[in-house]
Design an enzyme around this catalytic site. Structure first.
Site, PDB file in Angstrom:
ATOM      1  N   CYS A   1       1.198  -1.192   0.142  1.00 36.92           N
ATOM      2  CA  CYS A   1       0.434  -0.165  -0.342  1.00 36.92           C
ATOM      3  C   CYS A   1       0.905   0.969   0.135  1.00 36.92           C
ATOM      4  CB  CYS A   1      -0.680  -0.239   0.912  1.00 36.92           C
ATOM      5  SG  CYS A   1      -1.890   0.947   1.220  1.00 36.92           S
TER       6      CYS A   1
ATOM      7  N   CYS B   1      -0.651   3.369  -6.365  1.00 41.97           N
ATOM      8  CA  CYS B   1      -1.833   3.467  -5.739  1.00 41.97           C
ATOM      9  C   CYS B   1      -1.862   1.704  -5.788  1.00 41.97           C
ATOM     10  CB  CYS B   1      -2.810   4.103  -5.145  1.00 41.97           C
ATOM     11  SG  CYS B   1      -4.438   3.354  -4.191  1.00 41.97           S
TER      12      CYS B   1
ATOM     13  N   HIS C   1      -4.370  -0.220  -5.914  1.00 44.77           N
ATOM     14  CA  HIS C   1      -5.835  -0.133  -6.387  1.00 44.77           C
ATOM     15  C   HIS C   1      -5.808   0.196  -7.719  1.00 44.77           C
ATOM     16  CE1 HIS C   1      -6.201  -0.488  -2.102  1.00 44.77           C
ATOM     17  NE2 HIS C   1      -8.061  -0.883  -2.735  1.00 44.77           N
TER      18      HIS C   1
HETATM   19  N1  DGL Z   1      -3.863   0.741  -2.342  1.00 36.13           N
HETATM   20  C1  DGL Z   1      -3.568   1.883  -1.471  1.00 36.13           C
HETATM   21  C2  DGL Z   1      -2.334   2.286  -1.890  1.00 36.13           C
HETATM   22  O1  DGL Z   1      -1.228   1.791  -2.051  1.00 36.13           O
HETATM   23  C3  DGL Z   1      -4.855   2.809  -1.233  1.00 36.13           C
HETATM   24  C4  DGL Z   1      -5.059   3.375   0.061  1.00 36.13           C
HETATM   25  C5  DGL Z   1      -6.757   3.419   0.076  1.00 36.13           C
HETATM   26  O2  DGL Z   1      -6.609   3.129   1.015  1.00 36.13           O
HETATM   27  O3  DGL Z   1      -6.948   4.878   0.279  1.00 36.13           O
HETATM   28  O4  DGL Z   1      -1.860   3.810  -1.365  1.00 36.13           O
END
Ligand code: DGL
Length: 270
Positions: free
Chosen positions: A74, A185, A187
């Site tokens: 993350c 990120c 995601h």
């Molecule tokens: N996957 C997380 C990142 O890389 C997302 C963070 C979130 O939950 O806003 O920052």
């Protein structure tokens, strides 16, 4: 040889992009993935909260699963909690900021680089610092993209609404005529098609997943922590949210390796 699993965590489904790269690159390694779905999104949270959550998850994975290595999959947690995690826990711990920045700097030919991430990641200045240290001549354009993570968590990776939001949020990087865009990120690789359509086919999209997996593979070999070569890795998926939902959407996003998910309930969770 060390058959213990590698621990990986994220606020939700995002870190599965790192799991995908690990399953493909180091198939003999067992993995325990933790998605903190009950407390996502991390992006808008205060840094001290994210540090607290990250320590709690690291403690859980080391105590309950005796993980041999921890990957902070993350960007938001990597940007604010990596140093304190390394101070407190004695196992090898890797984040995703340095590998992502390295790949992106190497890929950019014009020196105009874009980074997109959560509000927390961009505000932390972690990428700005990392890129500056790698190559101070890079012209870096950063854009926070609040709302994109929520679309992925809802399983909505290609709707008209996500396209409209992406077009608005990516305006600064499009304007800056970047030749490379780092998806800062974990995601965002799930939105790669939408993001590519918005920024144009000539922009190279970089995810930190592959580079992070290469770093894990090197570190395993160097530190004598590699798993058994004669046995395929086993996978455990944990979520602080609804395990059924995690299983369903996780299976769709990751693939057949995600067959089941167990719930971990935090006491006094906010
Ligand atoms: N996957 C997380 C990142 O890389 C997302 C963070 C979130 O939950 O806003 O920052």
């Amino acid at each position: 040889m060390d058959p213990r699993p590698i621990g990986i965590f994220d606020s939700g489904f995002g870190g599965l992009t790192i799991v995908r790269a690990l399953v493909d690159l180091v198939p003999n390694e067992s993995l325990v993935y933790f998605g903190d779905s009950a407390r996502y999104p991390y992006g808008p949270r205060r840094p001290d909260e994210i540090v607290e959550f990250s320590h709690q998850i690291a403690e859980y994975l080391t105590e309950a699963y005796d993980v041999k290595m921890l990957i902070v999959a993350c960007n938001t947690a990597s940007s604010v909690a990596l140093d304190s995690l390394k101070e407190r826990f004695s196992l090898p711990i890797l984040g995703v900021i340095a590998p992502g920045a390295r790949s992106a700097v190497a890929a950019s030919s014009s020196g105009r680089l874009g980074v997109i991430g959560t509000v927390g990641t961009i505000a932390s200045g972690a990428y700005q610092k990392e890129v500056e240290a790698l190559d101070p001549t890079i012209e870096l354009t950063c854009a926070a993209c609040p709302g994109l993570v929520e679309f992925v968590e809802a399983g909505e990776t290609d709707s008209e609404q996500v396209r409209v939001l992406a077009a608005r949020l990516l305006h600064p990087v499009k304007n800056a005529k970047v030749d490379t865009l780092l998806l800062g990120c974990t995601h965002y690789p799930f939105l790669a098609r939408v993001i590519q359509d918005v920024v144009g086919r000539d922009v190279v999209l970089i995810s930190s997943a592959e580079e992070t997996a290469f770093e894990v593979s090197e570190l395993l070999a160097k530190s004598g922590l590699s798993g058994r070569e004669d046995r395929a890795g086993k996978y455990v998926f944990l979520s602080s949210g609804d395990p059924e939902r995690f299983k369903e959407l996780g299976h769709r996003l990751l693939g057949p390796e995600l067959e089941d998910a167990k719930q971990v309930v935090w006491e006094g969770s906010s």
